[in-house]
Design a protein around this motif. Structure first.
Motif, PDB file in Angstrom:
ATOM      1  N   LYS A  81      52.357 104.705 110.272  1.00 44.88           N
ATOM      2  CA  LYS A  81      51.715 105.042 111.676  1.00 44.88           C
ATOM      3  C   LYS A  81      51.843 106.764 111.958  1.00 44.88           C
ATOM      4  O   LYS A  81      51.409 107.096 112.973  1.00 44.88           O
ATOM      5  CB  LYS A  81      52.723 104.504 112.834  1.00 44.88           C
ATOM      6  N   SER A  82      52.153 107.387 110.691  1.00 47.34           N
ATOM      7  CA  SER A  82      52.085 108.575 110.934  1.00 47.34           C
ATOM      8  C   SER A  82      50.859 109.351 110.089  1.00 47.34           C
ATOM      9  O   SER A  82      50.242 108.560 109.162  1.00 47.34           O
ATOM     10  CB  SER A  82      53.296 109.401 109.971  1.00 47.34           C
ATOM     11  N   LYS A  83      50.409 110.452 110.604  1.00 47.74           N
ATOM     12  CA  LYS A  83      49.252 111.312 110.205  1.00 47.74           C
ATOM     13  C   LYS A  83      49.323 112.634 110.174  1.00 47.74           C
ATOM     14  O   LYS A  83      49.564 112.953 111.138  1.00 47.74           O
ATOM     15  CB  LYS A  83      48.011 110.626 110.747  1.00 47.74           C
ATOM     16  N   TYR A  84      49.511 113.206 108.954  1.00 50.22           N
ATOM     17  CA  TYR A  84      49.507 114.649 108.904  1.00 50.22           C
ATOM     18  C   TYR A  84      48.999 115.385 107.551  1.00 50.22           C
ATOM     19  O   TYR A  84      49.119 114.660 106.620  1.00 50.22           O
ATOM     20  CB  TYR A  84      51.125 115.135 109.119  1.00 50.22           C
ATOM     21  N   ASN A  85      48.538 116.282 107.715  1.00 46.98           N
ATOM     22  CA  ASN A  85      48.264 117.240 106.576  1.00 46.98           C
ATOM     23  C   ASN A  85      48.760 118.553 106.286  1.00 46.98           C
ATOM     24  O   ASN A  85      49.150 119.265 107.047  1.00 46.98           O
ATOM     25  CB  ASN A  85      46.723 117.499 106.665  1.00 46.98           C
ATOM     26  N   TYR A  86      49.705 118.509 105.196  1.00 52.50           N
ATOM     27  CA  TYR A  86      50.419 119.785 104.803  1.00 52.50           C
ATOM     28  C   TYR A  86      49.720 120.865 104.822  1.00 52.50           C
ATOM     29  O   TYR A  86      50.188 122.286 105.160  1.00 52.50           O
ATOM     30  CB  TYR A  86      50.995 119.508 103.697  1.00 52.50           C
ATOM     31  N   GLU A  87      48.613 120.872 104.639  1.00 52.62           N
ATOM     32  CA  GLU A  87      47.751 122.243 104.481  1.00 52.62           C
ATOM     33  C   GLU A  87      47.263 122.788 105.724  1.00 52.62           C
ATOM     34  O   GLU A  87      47.281 124.002 106.062  1.00 52.62           O
ATOM     35  CB  GLU A  87      46.278 121.879 103.751  1.00 52.62           C
ATOM     36  N   ILE A  88      46.978 121.828 106.727  1.00 56.81           N
ATOM     37  CA  ILE A  88      46.593 122.605 108.006  1.00 56.81           C
ATOM     38  C   ILE A  88      47.898 122.986 108.596  1.00 56.81           C
ATOM     39  O   ILE A  88      47.715 123.746 109.783  1.00 56.81           O
ATOM     40  CB  ILE A  88      45.912 121.522 109.055  1.00 56.81           C
ATOM     41  N   SER A 144      56.841 107.982 114.669  1.00 54.50           N
ATOM     42  CA  SER A 144      55.602 108.319 114.044  1.00 54.50           C
ATOM     43  C   SER A 144      55.143 109.741 114.365  1.00 54.50           C
ATOM     44  O   SER A 144      55.577 110.124 115.543  1.00 54.50           O
ATOM     45  CB  SER A 144      54.366 107.243 114.522  1.00 54.50           C
ATOM     46  N   THR A 145      54.640 110.355 113.549  1.00 58.13           N
ATOM     47  CA  THR A 145      54.234 111.931 113.709  1.00 58.13           C
ATOM     48  C   THR A 145      52.666 111.937 113.472  1.00 58.13           C
ATOM     49  O   THR A 145      52.390 111.423 112.616  1.00 58.13           O
ATOM     50  CB  THR A 145      55.171 112.725 113.048  1.00 58.13           C
ATOM     51  N   THR A 146      52.142 112.552 114.365  1.00 56.30           N
ATOM     52  CA  THR A 146      50.594 112.908 113.989  1.00 56.30           C
ATOM     53  C   THR A 146      50.437 114.585 114.310  1.00 56.30           C
ATOM     54  O   THR A 146      51.238 115.084 115.031  1.00 56.30           O
ATOM     55  CB  THR A 146      49.634 112.179 114.766  1.00 56.30           C
ATOM     56  N   CYS A 147      49.510 115.060 113.517  1.00 56.51           N
ATOM     57  CA  CYS A 147      49.288 116.419 113.342  1.00 56.51           C
ATOM     58  C   CYS A 147      47.678 116.506 113.490  1.00 56.51           C
ATOM     59  O   CYS A 147      46.972 116.200 112.672  1.00 56.51           O
ATOM     60  CB  CYS A 147      49.894 117.281 112.259  1.00 56.51           C
ATOM     61  N   LEU A 163      47.266 123.835 116.928  1.00 55.93           N
ATOM     62  CA  LEU A 163      47.758 122.881 116.143  1.00 55.93           C
ATOM     63  C   LEU A 163      48.598 121.847 117.096  1.00 55.93           C
ATOM     64  O   LEU A 163      49.484 122.160 117.414  1.00 55.93           O
ATOM     65  CB  LEU A 163      48.492 123.398 115.049  1.00 55.93           C
ATOM     66  N   GLN A 164      48.229 120.698 117.265  1.00 54.59           N
ATOM     67  CA  GLN A 164      49.008 119.703 118.110  1.00 54.59           C
ATOM     68  C   GLN A 164      49.943 118.664 117.371  1.00 54.59           C
ATOM     69  O   GLN A 164      49.229 117.959 116.269  1.00 54.59           O
ATOM     70  CB  GLN A 164      48.053 118.918 119.175  1.00 54.59           C
ATOM     71  N   PHE A 165      51.069 118.577 117.730  1.00 50.75           N
ATOM     72  CA  PHE A 165      51.885 117.384 116.916  1.00 50.75           C
ATOM     73  C   PHE A 165      52.436 116.575 118.205  1.00 50.75           C
ATOM     74  O   PHE A 165      52.719 116.908 119.316  1.00 50.75           O
ATOM     75  CB  PHE A 165      53.303 118.108 116.563  1.00 50.75           C
ATOM     76  N   VAL A 166      52.106 115.282 117.780  1.00 47.78           N
ATOM     77  CA  VAL A 166      52.581 114.066 118.631  1.00 47.78           C
ATOM     78  C   VAL A 166      53.543 113.464 118.023  1.00 47.78           C
ATOM     79  O   VAL A 166      53.425 112.921 116.780  1.00 47.78           O
ATOM     80  CB  VAL A 166      51.207 113.241 119.282  1.00 47.78           C
ATOM     81  N   ILE A 167      54.921 113.500 118.430  1.00 46.76           N
ATOM     82  CA  ILE A 167      56.086 112.602 118.032  1.00 46.76           C
ATOM     83  C   ILE A 167      56.183 111.298 118.901  1.00 46.76           C
ATOM     84  O   ILE A 167      56.756 111.490 120.135  1.00 46.76           O
ATOM     85  CB  ILE A 167      57.280 113.432 117.950  1.00 46.76           C
ATOM     86  N   SER A 168      56.205 110.136 118.472  1.00 41.98           N
ATOM     87  CA  SER A 168      56.348 109.034 119.066  1.00 41.98           C
ATOM     88  C   SER A 168      57.427 108.096 118.630  1.00 41.98           C
ATOM     89  O   SER A 168      57.550 107.870 117.581  1.00 41.98           O
ATOM     90  CB  SER A 168      55.051 108.107 119.325  1.00 41.98           C
ATOM     91  N   ASN A 169      58.114 107.303 119.722  1.00 40.32           N
ATOM     92  CA  ASN A 169      59.011 106.648 119.352  1.00 40.32           C
ATOM     93  C   ASN A 169      58.333 105.268 119.264  1.00 40.32           C
ATOM     94  O   ASN A 169      57.973 104.706 120.307  1.00 40.32           O
ATOM     95  CB  ASN A 169      60.351 106.574 120.614  1.00 40.32           C
ATOM     96  N   THR A 170      58.396 104.364 118.269  1.00 39.03           N
ATOM     97  CA  THR A 170      57.754 103.272 118.047  1.00 39.03           C
ATOM     98  C   THR A 170      58.477 102.087 118.404  1.00 39.03           C
ATOM     99  O   THR A 170      58.180 100.843 118.415  1.00 39.03           O
ATOM    100  CB  THR A 170      57.240 103.260 116.785  1.00 39.03           C
ATOM    101  N   ASP A 171      59.769 102.122 118.954  1.00 35.83           N
ATOM    102  CA  ASP A 171      60.667 101.224 119.477  1.00 35.83           C
ATOM    103  C   ASP A 171      60.301 100.543 120.833  1.00 35.83           C
ATOM    104  O   ASP A 171      59.671 101.284 121.528  1.00 35.83           O
ATOM    105  CB  ASP A 171      62.110 101.564 119.267  1.00 35.83           C
ATOM    106  N   THR A 172      60.628  99.395 120.890  1.00 32.97           N
ATOM    107  CA  THR A 172      60.227  98.775 122.335  1.00 32.97           C
ATOM    108  C   THR A 172      61.578  98.468 123.160  1.00 32.97           C
ATOM    109  O   THR A 172      61.563  97.694 124.096  1.00 32.97           O
ATOM    110  CB  THR A 172      59.718  97.531 122.172  1.00 32.97           C
TER     111      THR A 172
END
Length: 337
Positions: A236-243, A278-281, A288-297
């Motif tokens: 569920k994570s999406k990031y690119n080390y280069e950016i 999950s982390t997205t960038c 450069l925006q980072f979104v860190i989400s808790n996936t637990d319910t």
């Protein structure tokens, strides 16, 4: 106090694991052992009344904010490789530690005591930093040699022209205005060429520094991901080390923010479980925006350590952080180069 309790207390006092027990929201110290005192450079517990008395610089004041957050929320919190002294303590040493905080509630559910243990750990940058320094030194030596040869060649010609022009003008005392203007222009153009070379060298040096900082930033990002791998849901994570290298922030500060944000989000539901975050960038035109989400319910609580994250973010011009408790997200944005 019974003999058994006295023995347990003395054992705790002699333990190498730094331990303190706080008795109020102001972090008054009811107990502190030699391990905790030594970590802060103290030998006598009578010098210390409150936790802030231990603190010597701004980095460590952030830890006091974290402790207060945990006390007020009354929930246990664990953070690994926390930068207690990100910029170095009074001896210049950078101090990182694993920290466990355990509030003890009274009959009304309010925090009455809080147990704080802290174990110093290796600087998370140390493993790759030495290799980076060595490789950079080799590259720097090679580039210095190349620049020296290039500059020696490029500077020699305009300087020779300027020198010959000045010598000629000195030897011709009867030079007419037209000829004098001609040779003055020759000397001036030669010196302008030298000036341009110097400006170019300065600009290249700046670019080299930016590239070096970008490399360190990418390494810091990789280190946080590796260190928190057990908490991150890769699917569920999406990031690119280069950016990541586009962000305008120092690597140690970025590491501190990203690491605490992940561990805070992982404990948003009150426990530290596997693959909860999950982390997205995303790179936009300006940030450069980072979104860190808790996936637990599970049951939600507030993000512990958010006060510290805000304080760190404020050190970065044009950066910001927000918390979305409804969607269980921490969102922070960093300016790009």
């Amino acid at each position: 106090m019974s003999d058994q309790q006295k023995i347990m207390l003395e054992t705790l006092r002699q333990s190498s694991v730094a331990t303190a027990i706080y008795t109020s929201a102001a972090l008054h110290i009811g107990f502190i052992n030699k391990g905790m005192l030594a970590l802060w450079g103290y030998a006598n517990e009578n010098e210390i009344v409150q936790f802030p008395d231990l603190l010597l610089d701004r980095d460590q004041q952030y830890l006091a904010s974290l402790l207060s957050d945990v006390w007020n929320q009354g929930k246990p919190f664990h953070v690994t490789a926390y930068p207690v002294a990100m910029n170095g303590n009074e001896t210049g040493k950078k101090l990182y530690a694993d920290i466990h905080l355990q509030p003890i509630p009274n009959s009304n559910g309010e925090t009455e005591y809080m147990i704080h243990t802290m174990q110093e750990v290796e600087n998370p940058f140390s493993n790759w930093h030495v290799d980076n320094i060595q490789s950079k030194e080799i590259l720097a030596d090679e580039k210095l040699q190349q620049w020296s040869r290039a500059l020696s060649h490029d500077l020699r010609n305009p300087l020779s022209v300027a020198k010959l022009g000045l010598q000629y003008m000195r030897s011709r005392t009867d030079m007419n205005p037209e000829e004098q203007n001609k040779w003055t222009t020759v000397v001036s153009d030669a010196l302008k060429s030298v000036e341009k070379l110097i400006v170019d060298v300065v600009e290249v040096t700046k670019q080299e520094r930016v590239c070096s900082e970008a490399s360190e930033l990418s390494d810091a990002f990789r280190q946080v991901i590796k260190q928190n791998q057990i908490l991150i849901n890769e699917s569920k994570s999406k990031y690119n080390y280069e950016i990541i290298t586009a962000a305008r922030v120092e690597a140690p500060l970025f590491y501190a923010i990203f690491n605490l944000a992940i561990q805070s989000a992982a404990q948003f539901s009150g426990s530290l479980q596997h693959h909860m975050v999950s982390t997205t960038c995303v790179l936009t035109d300006n940030v450069l925006q980072f979104v860190i989400s808790n996936t637990d319910t599970g049951t939600s609580q507030d993000f512990i350590g958010f006060t510290v994250l805000e304080q760190w973010i404020q050190q970065i011009k044009a950066a910001e952080i927000v918390r979305d408790s409804v969607n269980r997200q921490l969102i922070f944005s960093l300016p790009i180069l």
